[in-house]
Design an enzyme around this catalytic site. Structure first.
Site, PDB file in Angstrom:
ATOM      1  N   HIS A  82      45.173 -16.275-103.751  1.00 49.50           N
ATOM      2  CA  HIS A  82      44.750 -14.909-103.424  1.00 49.50           C
ATOM      3  C   HIS A  82      44.048 -14.228-104.591  1.00 49.50           C
ATOM      4  O   HIS A  82      44.516 -14.296-105.724  1.00 49.50           O
ATOM      5  CB  HIS A  82      45.960 -14.067-103.003  1.00 49.50           C
ATOM      6  CG  HIS A  82      45.576 -12.871-102.207  1.00 49.50           C
ATOM      7  ND1 HIS A  82      45.046 -11.742-102.774  1.00 49.50           N
ATOM      8  CD2 HIS A  82      45.614 -12.636-100.874  1.00 49.50           C
ATOM      9  CE1 HIS A  82      44.772 -10.857-101.828  1.00 49.50           C
ATOM     10  NE2 HIS A  82      45.113 -11.378-100.674  1.00 49.50           N
ATOM     11  N   GLY A 164      42.388   4.989-118.043  1.00 44.78           N
ATOM     12  CA  GLY A 164      42.731   4.041-119.079  1.00 44.78           C
ATOM     13  C   GLY A 164      41.568   3.154-119.464  1.00 44.78           C
ATOM     14  O   GLY A 164      40.427   3.425-119.138  1.00 44.78           O
ATOM     15  N   PRO A 166      38.958   1.177-122.182  1.00 48.63           N
ATOM     16  CA  PRO A 166      38.112   0.465-121.228  1.00 48.63           C
ATOM     17  C   PRO A 166      38.545  -0.967-120.939  1.00 48.63           C
ATOM     18  O   PRO A 166      38.190  -1.530-119.921  1.00 48.63           O
ATOM     19  CB  PRO A 166      36.734   0.503-121.893  1.00 48.63           C
ATOM     20  CG  PRO A 166      37.039   0.571-123.354  1.00 48.63           C
ATOM     21  CD  PRO A 166      38.277   1.397-123.465  1.00 48.63           C
ATOM     22  N   ALA A 172      48.794  -8.021-117.995  1.00 49.58           N
ATOM     23  CA  ALA A 172      49.033  -7.431-116.672  1.00 49.58           C
ATOM     24  C   ALA A 172      47.758  -6.969-115.985  1.00 49.58           C
ATOM     25  O   ALA A 172      47.802  -6.517-114.847  1.00 49.58           O
ATOM     26  CB  ALA A 172      50.013  -6.263-116.782  1.00 49.58           C
ATOM     27  N   GLY A 173      46.619  -7.057-116.666  1.00 50.21           N
ATOM     28  CA  GLY A 173      45.349  -6.723-116.038  1.00 50.21           C
ATOM     29  C   GLY A 173      45.193  -5.257-115.716  1.00 50.21           C
ATOM     30  O   GLY A 173      45.370  -4.385-116.570  1.00 50.21           O
TER      31      GLY A 173
END
Length: 316
Positions: A82, A164, A166, A172-173
């Site tokens: 996914h 948040g 850049p 955690a991406g």
């Protein structure tokens, strides 16, 4: 006046480690929040949790789940079928009763702010909560997945988060937080293991390629069979029976046919078509566990109190 009741369906990028999934769900336990469903899919390496309750309590529950996912999931070593951009990939808020979509937009914005403040995970707002037209579609937000987006934000200002950044969180991406109406997560299995065929069907049925309105689709190999994984985002305009009929017609061209179907998570009673072929093909469908209204009246106990998970698609 009806009591405000909101649903939230966070998707986390873990579906193989049952202990991690259970820890994430357990972290979401908040007074006044009902646990309606939690589904783990090893092939997609993803889990979907459905909760409902008073808006502020649901917001806190969802944010706590994100925090636990940030703690337990490292995207640099995570892989699955996914698409994903975050350990807590998507967090959509859905109006149930006594609340409008516009109010869920405000919830999404508040949740996004808390996610950034508490965990340092940048946030993209999508669908009803999108602040830019090019972010209304979740697929556009997730383009390139974690790895591609991690590189893109350094080079393209247009790809940077709404909150948040850049840069992305190193493990955690990012998190996509949104507000939307109910969707139906529907999988169809075929009498074939040919993934190329089911991917062709997915392309033809997908709204983004001129297919059916409000339909997102992905073709994968799952449990040794070709599977069409779909999200039907507007079942009132595009009933599941219409989706099934279109899929059957397309399958016939490829000399295959749908043989089983499954619903992932919950479905509103209004979306059910009791005499339709798609419902007759459903695997282990039970009103008490799959109908939203029934589950609201009889929620699950939280992990550690005797409930168990299901397996299926995580594609919200």
């Amino acid at each position: 006046m009806k009591e405000a009741l909101v649903e939230c369906v966070p998707n986390f990028s873990e579906g193989r480690d049952a202990r991690r999934v259970e820890a994430i769900v357990a972290a979401m336990r908040v007074e006044g929040v009902r646990l309606l469903d939690w589904t783990r899919d090893a092939d997609h390496n993803r889990c979907v949790v459905t909760i409902a309750g008073e808006p502020s309590a649901v917001l806190e529950s969802a944010v706590r789940g994100v925090g636990k996912a940030v703690e337990l999931i490292d995207l640099t070593s995570q892989e699955g079928l996914h698409p994903r951009i975050g350990a807590a990939d998507v967090v959509p808020f859905v109006p149930v009763s006594g609340i409008k979509l516009e109010q869920c937009v405000m919830l999404a914005r508040q949740a996004g702010l808390e996610i950034w403040r508490r965990f340092g995970v940048p946030v993209y707002f999508y669908e009803g909560a999108a602040s830019r037209p090019d972010r209304a579609n979740l697929d556009d937000v997730r383009r390139g997945q974690f790895e591609g987006l991690r590189d893109a934000v350094r080079k393209e200002a247009a790809r940077r988060p709404d909150l948040g950044g850049p840069g992305l969180h190193p493990t955690a991406g990012a998190c996509a937080v949104g507000a939307r109406k109910f969707l139906v997560a529907y999988n169809v299995y075929f009498d074939s293991a040919d993934v190329a065929v089911v991917r062709a069907i997915a392309r033809d049925v997908r709204a983004a390629f001129g297919g059916l309105h409000g339909v997102k689709a992905l073709g994968v190999l799952a449990h040794g069979r070709a599977r069409l994984s779909m999200n039907i985002t507007d079942f009132k305009s595009t009933p599941v029976s219409q989706v099934y009929a279109t899929v059957s017609r397309l399958a016939m061209k490829h000399k295959t046919a749908p043989v089983e179907g499954e619903l992932v998570g919950l479905v509103p009673e209004e979306a059910c078509e009791r005499e339709a072929e798609w419902m007759r093909q459903l695997i282990e469908f039970d009103d008490e566990t799959k109908i939203l209204e029934r589950r609201l009246a009889a929620p699950l106990s939280w992990p550690g109190e005797g409930n168990s998970t299901n397996t299926g698609l995580a594609n919200v």
